[in-house]
Design an enzyme around this catalytic site. Structure first.
Site, mmCIF file in Angstrom:
data_model
loop_
_atom_site.group_PDB
_atom_site.id
_atom_site.type_symbol
_atom_site.label_atom_id
_atom_site.label_comp_id
_atom_site.label_asym_id
_atom_site.label_seq_id
_atom_site.Cartn_x
_atom_site.Cartn_y
_atom_site.Cartn_z
ATOM 1 N N ASP A 70 0.820 -1.207 0.000
ATOM 2 C CA ASP A 70 0.000 0.000 0.000
ATOM 3 C C ASP A 70 0.857 1.263 0.000
ATOM 4 O OD1 ASP A 70 0.975 -0.608 2.477
ATOM 5 O OD2 ASP A 70 -0.935 -0.464 3.540
ATOM 6 N N ARG A 78 7.827 -1.281 7.696
ATOM 7 C CA ARG A 78 7.261 -0.175 6.933
ATOM 8 C C ARG A 78 8.192 1.034 6.950
ATOM 9 N NH1 ARG A 78 2.040 -1.504 5.633
ATOM 10 N NH2 ARG A 78 1.124 0.566 5.452
#
Length: 533
Positions: free
Chosen positions: A441, A488
């Site tokens: 994402d 991340r």
């Protein structure tokens, strides 16, 4: 060596020094200002006799023009340190030769500052027809005024330079001031905006120059599938508008306004499933029913990335729209962004299996996307920041007053980004995503922001959305896992390194329905269910 001194002269002193040195000195001129210096000397009524030599130092040997006498050194190159000039002359001069270097600067102000504060920049020919000042002007958003007859501007085969530059005639120099003064302010703004677009799209790095060259060659070879002039000369540029995807401009999200058209008024929902279907009360089934009730839903695709076999057809709820179950390719995260042929609508509603959204929320998000078809529009927002202590980019999921990402667990975007994700991004980044089973994402947000130079758009959602997400068993471990968060962070910096800069853009805008939370009758509100949740 004690007699060797460097003197920095101001403009008003140059006449005096030239006359003092006249008759027995050499004048060395560097850079691209030879014509200007010659005009200056002519204005000063100086002749170039046998005792006065005018040399233009470029890349040739200095020793041919240097003799043990007194030298005046004129330069318009303000970025060349004076000590560099003096040291170079010391090395080439005989050991006992007296030397006085008079370094004269034609500019009393900072060159880059003047460049960025200028509206028009003259670009005369340099050593050859071309000049590096052309690219300097583009980078500074200064409209280039071309004064080099016969120069073929870079990439003129595909770039319409009339939209970004003023093409002058070097034989008619006196007409240039009148020409530029006659240009309307709106046109000047358009010219300057186009210089920035062309610089960023094709000239801002060696890599982009090489890629542009290769794409032009490809368009020559495969002429039937070549890009149109609009693709090359309008945002986001030919490197992001891949002709292999489609030859029709209306299939891209960037040209709707120019063509006067709107995207197809339906969306395809793609639900990413990673957990086995063991109960009829699982969130994915509730989500499927809620999405299917949307008036804008054309079909639902369930991407089965679970290790368990596909559930039987009767396990899926009956809906008014087709439900297509596709087994994920290699069961990797990047497979959710493959350009599946079954996606026939312009809009894609990307959903995680445990997302909790109502039909009203889905309808409102799609309505907003129709006004911003080139952006990601959705619900869960995240942000990035620069960590000055660690000197790296950071990732945060805290609820703050701004954001730079909208996660694809509940977001709408154009299907072209599936094609761009698959065919534009390097294998190394997609492999990293697949190995970590994370960050897909974030990578999609990087891609869309790099293309559009715009932030995503967050829309109103129910307050308990975050808490509901945290409470879901299938994802709770991922949200709370510290390794997931650290991964991340790593992804952010890896992606920024490949893009060459941080493409994400912060935003403080959230779009709510009209009359949202207003003190009027609930019956007057179109998306009244959002307030009830």
């Amino acid at each position: 060596r004690q007699k060797r001194v460097k003197i920095v002269l101001n403009f008003h002193k140059i006449f005096q020094v030239v006359h003092i040195c006249s008759g027995y000195s050499h004048l060395i001129v560097t850079g691209y200002s030879t014509a200007l210096i010659v005009e200056f000397l002519h204005f000063a009524n100086l002749s170039h006799g046998p005792d006065w030599n005018l040399w233009r130092a470029t890349f040739g040997p200095w020793a041919t023009c240097l003799t043990p006498v007194l030298y005046i050194f004129l330069s318009s190159q303000t970025h060349i340190p004076h000590v560099v000039i003096v040291n170079a002359l010391f090395l080439l001069m005989p050991l006992n030769s007296p030397l006085m270097v008079c370094v004269y600067c034609l500019c009393r102000y900072d060159y880059k500052e003047m460049l960025h504060n200028s509206t028009f920049c003259l670009v005369p020919r340099g050593r050859r027809l071309g000049s590096f000042r052309f690219l300097e002007a583009l980078q500074a958003a200064c409209v280039p005024v071309m004064l080099s007859n016969g120069w073929e501007l870079p990439f003129s085969e595909i770039i319409d330079w009339n939209t970004a530059a003023v093409i002058g005639d070097e034989r008619l120099l006196l007409q240039i001031p009148t020409t530029v003064r006659s240009i309307h302010q709106d046109k000047i703004l358009s010219l300057r905006q186009q210089t920035q677009f062309l610089w960023e799209a094709y000239f801002s790095s060696v890599e982009k120059i090489v890629l542009t060259t290769l794409e032009i060659i490809q368009d020559r070879v495969l002429e039937h599938g070549s890009r149109s002039s609009m693709m090359w000369n309008s945002h986001p540029g030919g490197l992001f508008a891949l002709p292999q995807y489609s030859g029709y401009l209306g299939d891209f999200p960037f040209y709707y306004a120019t063509l006067g058209i709107k995207p197809y008024p339906k969306f395809t929902a793609v639900i990413h499933a990673v957990s086995p279907l063991v109960s009829q009360s699982q969130p994915i089934l509730k989500l499927l029913v809620a999405v299917a009730k949307s008036q804008y839903c054309s079909q639902i695709i369930v991407l089965w990335n679970c290790d368990k076999p596909l559930p039987a057809k009767h396990r899926w709820p009956a809906t008014s729209v087709p439900v297509i179950v596709i087994e994920g390719e290699n069961k990797v995260m990047s497979s959710r962004f493959l350009p599946y042929e079954t996606i026939v609508t312009d809009a894609v509603l990307s959903l995680d299996e445990d997302t909790v959204l109502s039909t009203t929320e889905v309808d409102f998000a799609f309505t907003v996307w129709q006004s911003f078809p080139e952006r990601i529009v959705g619900y869960p927002a995240r942000s990035h920041f620069w960590d000055s202590n660690k000197e790296r980019w950071g990732y945060t999921s805290k609820w703050t007053n701004d954001y730079s990402m909208v996660l694809t667990g509940a977001a709408i975007y154009h299907r072209y980004y599936h094609y761009l994700y698959t065919n534009y991004l390097p294998t190394s980044l997609k492999s990293m995503v697949d190995q970590l089973a994370n960050c897909e994402d974030i990578l999609m947000n990087f891609l869309v922001s790099a293309v559009t130079k715009l932030p995503p758009i967050k829309v109103t959602q129910k307050k308990q959305y975050k808490e509901t997400m945290m409470g879901q068993s299938s994802r709770a471990s991922r949200w709370a896992d510290p390794d997931h968060f650290a991964q991340r962070q790593t992804c952010m910096n890896k992606f920024a390194s490949w893009f060459g800069a941080m493409p994400l853009v912060h935003s403080q805008m959230r779009l709510d329905p009209v009359l949202f939370k207003d003190q009027v009758s609930i019956l007057r509100k179109k998306y009244r269910d959002i307030e009830r949740l």
